[in-house]
Design a protein around this motif. Structure first.
Motif, PDB file in Angstrom:
ATOM      1  N   SER A   2      30.923   0.977  49.896  1.00 43.93           N
ATOM      2  CA  SER A   2      30.254   2.095  50.557  1.00 43.93           C
ATOM      3  C   SER A   2      30.242   1.896  52.065  1.00 43.93           C
ATOM      4  CB  SER A   2      28.829   2.237  50.029  1.00 43.93           C
ATOM      5  OG  SER A   2      28.092   1.087  50.347  1.00 43.93           O
ATOM      6  N   ASP A   4      28.247   2.567  55.679  1.00 47.04           N
ATOM      7  CA  ASP A   4      26.905   2.730  56.216  1.00 47.04           C
ATOM      8  C   ASP A   4      26.652   4.203  56.528  1.00 47.04           C
ATOM      9  OD1 ASP A   4      24.414   1.699  57.474  1.00 47.04           O
ATOM     10  OD2 ASP A   4      25.374   2.499  59.290  1.00 47.04           O
ATOM     11  N   THR A   5      25.448   4.678  56.259  1.00 52.50           N
ATOM     12  CA  THR A   5      25.105   6.089  56.448  1.00 52.50           C
ATOM     13  C   THR A   5      25.322   6.533  57.886  1.00 52.50           C
ATOM     14  OG1 THR A   5      23.464   5.907  54.698  1.00 52.50           O
ATOM     15  CG2 THR A   5      23.293   7.816  56.141  1.00 52.50           C
ATOM     16  N   ALA A   6      24.947   5.713  58.850  1.00 51.51           N
ATOM     17  CA  ALA A   6      25.115   6.081  60.267  1.00 51.51           C
ATOM     18  C   ALA A   6      26.586   6.287  60.603  1.00 51.51           C
ATOM     19  CB  ALA A   6      24.506   5.009  61.159  1.00 51.51           C
ATOM     20  N   ARG A   8      29.019   6.952  58.304  1.00 52.51           N
ATOM     21  CA  ARG A   8      29.508   8.061  57.483  1.00 52.51           C
ATOM     22  C   ARG A   8      29.137   9.415  58.096  1.00 52.51           C
ATOM     23  NH1 ARG A   8      27.385   6.834  52.651  1.00 52.51           N
ATOM     24  NH2 ARG A   8      25.596   8.154  53.005  1.00 52.51           N
ATOM     25  N   ASP A   9      27.960   9.510  58.715  1.00 55.47           N
ATOM     26  CA  ASP A   9      27.520  10.777  59.308  1.00 55.47           C
ATOM     27  C   ASP A   9      28.366  11.195  60.510  1.00 55.47           C
ATOM     28  OD1 ASP A   9      25.590  11.083  57.429  1.00 55.47           O
ATOM     29  OD2 ASP A   9      23.936  10.396  58.693  1.00 55.47           O
ATOM     30  N   ARG A  10      29.154  10.293  61.047  1.00 58.19           N
ATOM     31  CA  ARG A  10      30.012  10.618  62.198  1.00 58.19           C
ATOM     32  C   ARG A  10      31.314  11.286  61.782  1.00 58.19           C
ATOM     33  NH1 ARG A  10      28.579   4.952  64.759  1.00 58.19           N
ATOM     34  NH2 ARG A  10      26.647   5.570  65.763  1.00 58.19           N
ATOM     35  N   ARG A  12      33.419  13.936  58.862  1.00 63.26           N
ATOM     36  CA  ARG A  12      33.272  15.003  57.880  1.00 63.26           C
ATOM     37  C   ARG A  12      34.269  14.738  56.763  1.00 63.26           C
ATOM     38  NH1 ARG A  12      34.178  21.189  59.431  1.00 63.26           N
ATOM     39  NH2 ARG A  12      35.778  20.150  60.614  1.00 63.26           N
ATOM     40  N   GLU A  13      33.804  14.799  55.541  1.00 63.98           N
ATOM     41  CA  GLU A  13      34.677  14.573  54.396  1.00 63.98           C
ATOM     42  C   GLU A  13      35.393  15.858  54.023  1.00 63.98           C
ATOM     43  OE1 GLU A  13      33.446  12.242  50.918  1.00 63.98           O
ATOM     44  OE2 GLU A  13      31.574  11.929  52.031  1.00 63.98           O
TER      45      GLU A  13
END
Length: 126
Positions: A2, A4-6, A8-10, A12-13
């Motif tokens: 996985s 890190d959320t920070a 991943r938020d940068r 767009r999937e």
């Protein structure tokens, strides 16, 4: 693994489907320079794996490109595919995928190499 959320938020999937086999073959040819017959075998192989409900982990276009690149520099096609799909610890999955690959071998020379390889060594690496 996985992300890190920070981080991943940068990004767009984008969820995209796979190319149809004729288009995927075209991409393989243009990016690697392999003959059309080889690109067709790889595209057919990937479509068979992707359409097999019993095979959970699918084959990506990136893996096909790696296989084609390895073939282009002189590797046997079966070995190039075996190497490109990765060395997962799931021997059963590798066995299934390589069996599907064998069904895609329409080129007689490549089929002969495949059959010869099966007699001298196991293609499933544990």
């Amino acid at each position: 693994s996985s992300i890190d959320t920070a981080l991943r938020d940068r990004f767009r999937e984008l969820h995209m489907g796979y190319l149809p086999p004729p288009k995927e073959s075209e991409v393989i040819q243009k990016k690697t320079g392999v003959p059309e017959a080889i690109a067709d075998i790889l595209a057919d192989f990937s479509a068979r794996v992707r359409n097999a409900p019993a095979i959970a982990r699918k084959v990506s276009t990136r893996q096909l490109l790696t296989a084609a690149e390895n073939y282009a520099v002189g590797d046997e096609l079966w070995r190039a595919v075996s190497t490109s799909i990765g060395h997962y610890n799931d021997a059963s999955w590798r066995q299934q995928v390589m069996e599907v690959f064998s069904f895609s071998l329409s080129d007689q020379a490549e089929r002969d190499r495949w059959e010869k390889s099966r007699k001298r060594t196991s293609y499933v690496q544990l």
